[in-house]
Design a protein around this motif. Structure first.
Motif, PDB file in Angstrom:
ATOM      1  N   GLY A   1      40.131  48.721  40.693  1.00  0.00           N
ATOM      2  CA  GLY A   1      41.484  48.543  40.346  1.00  0.00           C
ATOM      3  C   GLY A   1      41.672  47.391  39.482  1.00  0.00           C
ATOM      4  O   GLY A   1      42.759  47.192  39.009  1.00  0.00           O
ATOM      5  N   GLN A   2      40.688  46.388  39.469  1.00  0.00           N
ATOM      6  CA  GLN A   2      40.685  45.303  38.694  1.00  0.00           C
ATOM      7  C   GLN A   2      39.862  45.271  37.398  1.00  0.00           C
ATOM      8  O   GLN A   2      38.834  45.866  37.418  1.00  0.00           O
TER       9      GLN A   2
ATOM     10  N   GLY B   1      39.234  35.061  46.283  1.00  0.00           N
ATOM     11  CA  GLY B   1      39.888  36.166  45.852  1.00  0.00           C
ATOM     12  C   GLY B   1      39.541  37.218  44.994  1.00  0.00           C
ATOM     13  O   GLY B   1      38.196  37.364  44.957  1.00  0.00           O
ATOM     14  N   HIS B   2      40.203  37.586  44.070  1.00  0.00           N
ATOM     15  CA  HIS B   2      39.780  38.588  42.861  1.00  0.00           C
ATOM     16  C   HIS B   2      40.748  38.553  42.071  1.00  0.00           C
ATOM     17  O   HIS B   2      41.717  37.921  41.896  1.00  0.00           O
ATOM     18  N   GLY B   3      40.409  39.310  40.933  1.00  0.00           N
ATOM     19  CA  GLY B   3      41.141  39.326  39.718  1.00  0.00           C
ATOM     20  C   GLY B   3      41.155  38.085  38.944  1.00  0.00           C
ATOM     21  O   GLY B   3      40.300  37.334  38.875  1.00  0.00           O
TER      22      GLY B   3
ATOM     23  N   GLU C   1      34.126  47.978  49.001  1.00  0.00           N
ATOM     24  CA  GLU C   1      35.148  48.419  48.195  1.00  0.00           C
ATOM     25  C   GLU C   1      36.379  47.563  47.955  1.00  0.00           C
ATOM     26  O   GLU C   1      37.406  47.936  47.381  1.00  0.00           O
ATOM     27  N   THR C   2      36.395  46.548  48.756  1.00  0.00           N
ATOM     28  CA  THR C   2      37.639  45.700  48.927  1.00  0.00           C
ATOM     29  C   THR C   2      37.625  44.141  48.285  1.00  0.00           C
ATOM     30  O   THR C   2      38.306  43.298  48.772  1.00  0.00           O
TER      31      THR C   2
END
Length: 207
Positions: A21-22, A47-49, A191-192
């Motif tokens: 999704g990113q 984090g992510h993104g 997946e997270t």
């Protein structure tokens, strides 16, 4: 995300991907040819993104510009430069191209191990000792650089916490490093979160 190359007697490869999704990943890497040594790093932006990627790319700039500096100095330089970012976890490793000596230093949860192919499975020679903290926000009170002597065929693995920690347990070391990195990513990714693994094999000195 895949890349590979060679610095002196070190063959390396990475495999990574952003969280589903990113579009961008906060898990990144650095390989620097510093003349008599090779600097390898795996960086995990918190984090992510985009905000995680921003922190990771700031660390990349510092490491690329100062690749020959001692590992603890590099950690401090990154810490200063990342003060306005979310911060990163990071493990640095330096191969001496003269004698195969590996030194490493970590802050946060980028896991590292040196493994040797054995007749049955693989043998763990050393696991990176990482200090608690966030580069850019809080470094450990003391940072210990550890060393291990590499023998021809030994493999360094560095991976972010987007991988299940068993990725260092009996990986298929007989594969070439690009295939090894791909295999670990496929088998062990979560997946997270973003995920990235770097594999580097020491080929030994030319005689």
């Amino acid at each position: 995300m895949r890349d590979s190359g060679q610095v002196g007697a070190i063959e390396w490869a990475i495999a990574g991907r952003p969280m589903p999704g990113q579009d961008v990943s906060g898990d990144q890497y650095v390989v620097v040819d510093a003349g008599d040594s090779a600097l390898l790093a795996v960086i995990d932006g918190l984090g992510h993104g985009p905000v995680a990627a921003e922190a990771a790319f700031e660390a990349i700039k510092v490491l690329n510009a100062n690749g020959g500096e001692p590992l603890d100095a590099l950690m401090y330089l990154c810490h200063q430069s990342l003060a306005e970012t979310r911060g990163v976890a990071m493990t640095l490793a330096r191969f001496s191209l003269d004698d195969g000596e590996l030194t490493w230093l970590g802050v946060g949860n980028v896991l590292g191990a040196v493994l040797r192919n054995a007749p049955v499975g693989s043998t763990s020679l050393a696991v990176a000792l990482v200090g608690a903290g966030i580069v850019g926000h809080q470094l450990p009170p003391t940072m210990h650089i550890r060393g291990v002597t590499m023998h021809p065929g030994d493999v360094l693995l560095l991976g972010t916490d987007g991988l299940r920690p068993h990725f260092i347990e009996d990986p298929p070391l007989a594969q070439e490093v690009p295939s090894l990195a791909d295999d670990i990513l496929i088998r062990c990714r979560k997946e997270t979160d973003d995920a990235l693994v770097l594999a580097a094999r020491y080929r030994g000195l030319a005689r």
